[in-house]
Write a protein that holds these residues in place. Structure first.
Motif, mmCIF file in Angstrom:
data_model
loop_
_atom_site.group_PDB
_atom_site.id
_atom_site.type_symbol
_atom_site.label_atom_id
_atom_site.label_comp_id
_atom_site.label_asym_id
_atom_site.label_seq_id
_atom_site.Cartn_x
_atom_site.Cartn_y
_atom_site.Cartn_z
ATOM 1 N N CYS A 7 5.932 49.079 71.976
ATOM 2 C CA CYS A 7 5.655 49.722 71.299
ATOM 3 C C CYS A 7 6.265 49.487 70.176
ATOM 4 O O CYS A 7 8.385 49.992 70.141
ATOM 5 N N GLU A 9 8.568 50.609 66.379
ATOM 6 C CA GLU A 9 9.592 52.121 65.167
ATOM 7 C C GLU A 9 9.738 51.774 64.313
ATOM 8 O O GLU A 9 11.096 50.972 64.626
ATOM 9 N N PHE A 10 9.075 52.176 62.866
ATOM 10 C CA PHE A 10 9.922 51.123 62.148
ATOM 11 C C PHE A 10 10.525 52.641 60.833
ATOM 12 O O PHE A 10 10.932 53.405 60.700
ATOM 13 N N PHE A 155 6.106 54.454 58.309
ATOM 14 C CA PHE A 155 4.707 55.586 59.538
ATOM 15 C C PHE A 155 5.245 57.346 59.400
ATOM 16 O O PHE A 155 6.920 57.193 59.563
ATOM 17 N N THR A 159 5.326 58.442 64.830
ATOM 18 C CA THR A 159 4.707 57.322 65.182
ATOM 19 C C THR A 159 4.761 55.881 64.401
ATOM 20 O O THR A 159 5.904 55.676 64.763
ATOM 21 N N GLY A 160 3.639 54.534 64.611
ATOM 22 C CA GLY A 160 4.226 53.900 64.268
ATOM 23 C C GLY A 160 3.103 52.317 65.238
ATOM 24 O O GLY A 160 2.071 53.155 65.069
ATOM 25 N N TYR A 162 2.219 49.426 67.837
ATOM 26 C CA TYR A 162 1.883 48.737 68.951
ATOM 27 C C TYR A 162 1.136 47.119 69.566
ATOM 28 O O TYR A 162 0.001 47.031 68.644
ATOM 29 N N GLN A 184 13.551 42.719 65.990
ATOM 30 C CA GLN A 184 14.105 43.447 65.419
ATOM 31 C C GLN A 184 14.352 43.603 64.093
ATOM 32 O O GLN A 184 14.381 44.857 63.122
ATOM 33 N N PHE A 199 12.777 47.196 62.865
ATOM 34 C CA PHE A 199 12.100 48.208 64.200
ATOM 35 C C PHE A 199 12.774 48.169 65.156
ATOM 36 O O PHE A 199 14.037 47.281 65.391
ATOM 37 N N TYR A 201 12.404 48.383 68.459
ATOM 38 C CA TYR A 201 10.803 48.253 69.840
ATOM 39 C C TYR A 201 11.307 48.847 70.872
ATOM 40 O O TYR A 201 12.563 48.969 71.607
#
Length: 306
Positions: A7, A9-10, A155, A159-160, A162, A184, A199, A201
């Motif tokens: 996953c 996440e930015f 985002f 949310t993000g 995957y 990342q 991001f 992760y």
């Protein structure tokens, strides 16, 4: 094969290009991820191992797809669906919404195939995030500053994107973890020098329903990555298939490849969401195109049974 889920996440906005700066996608393809991970492997001197495991099919990964909370989305399958509710067939607004769907929650896949896709998921993507246009200024030598626009996607919280990854053994998964850990901080997509694409992760458990589809042997299989079969497989693969071809191009991300930035050759591949009766492994394509070292293009297949 074992499966895990990354996953992303930015932290800031992202720019996943369509060939220009003033438009952006909300997701990226498996070949983009491969190129980014390969760059990180080069920094660690692990590029040969990474390339071999991927070429041998011992490491595979999907395109990046959205998640919203605990809902994981997959591309809308290219399967002809007959809804049971005739009244909905006559509702042009509902038909338009259904036609415009790009992603569905994996938890609704059986409903989708049966023609009973829940209406409440028709507009889920409006909760994913929003676009933003930023005007920047480029200065080239002594010329007048030239403004240009960069379209970015932001985002929403929770949310993000995957990525599904398949691996043969724990050492392969540990290699993937290392590469994502490094990536990342570098970021993925365009305008990374401006902080875009970075991001955090997390390694997440694959949901049970998704795992069931990944392990399922089926006569209908959804492609979850941009992929291309070997030439000798193509005739068999095309039988009973419904697919979309997309063009993949872009620039070579290497300062050592040539004196100036070079474009990759155009490559037409099957899009994720395409459906096949006959699965295939796909391939890694090596090209040099006048550069000082080979460039490897990812076109491996990642399937989910229906």
């Amino acid at each position: 094969m074992n499966y895990t889920l990354y996953c992303l996440e930015f932290i800031n906005g992202v720019h996943f290009g369509r060939g220009n700066l003033d438009s952006s996608e909300i997701t990226f393809h498996a070949d983009t991820l491969f190129s980014a991970l390969f760059q990180e492997a080069l920094k660690m001197k692990k590029q040969d191992r990474f390339l071999k495991q991927v070429s041998d099919g011992k490491i595979i990964f999907s395109d990046a797809f959205p998640y919203i909370g605990k809902n994981y989305y997959i591309p809308k399958p290219m399967i002809a669906v007959q809804t049971e509710d005739e009244s909905k067939q006559g509702d042009s607004r509902q038909k338009k919404k259904f036609k415009n769907l790009k992603y569905i929650p994996v938890s609704t896949l059986a409903d989708f195939v049966n023609g009973t896709f829940p209406e409440e998921h028709m507009e889920d993507m409006k909760y994913l995030g929003l676009y933003d246009m930023k005007v920047s200024v480029g200065i080239h030598g002594m010329e007048e500053p030239e403004p240009f626009r960069v379209n970015t996607w932001h985002f929403n919280t929770g949310t993000g994107l995957y990525v599904l990854a398949g691996y043969e053994n724990e050492s392969d998964r540990e290699l993937l973890d290392e590469l994502f850990e490094s990536l990342q901080y570098t970021g993925i997509g365009g305008k990374k020098s401006s902080g875009l694409g970075r991001f955090v992760y997390k390694v997440c458990k694959v949901p049970e329903d998704m795992m069931g589809y990944l392990k399922k042997k089926s006569e209908k299989n959804i492609l979850l990555s941009t992929a291309l079969p070997a030439d000798e497989e193509l005739e068999q693969v095309m039988k009973g298939s419904s697919y979309l071809l997309i063009k993949r191009s872009g620039f070579v991300d290497s300062s050592e490849y040539a004196l100036q930035q070079m474009r990759k050759r155009d490559l037409y591949v099957f899009s994720s969401g395409s459906c096949f009766a006959h699965t295939f492994r796909g391939r890694i394509i090596e090209e040099r195109n006048g550069g000082k070292h080979p460039v490897f293009r990812y076109a491996k297949a990642f399937f989910m049974g229906v």
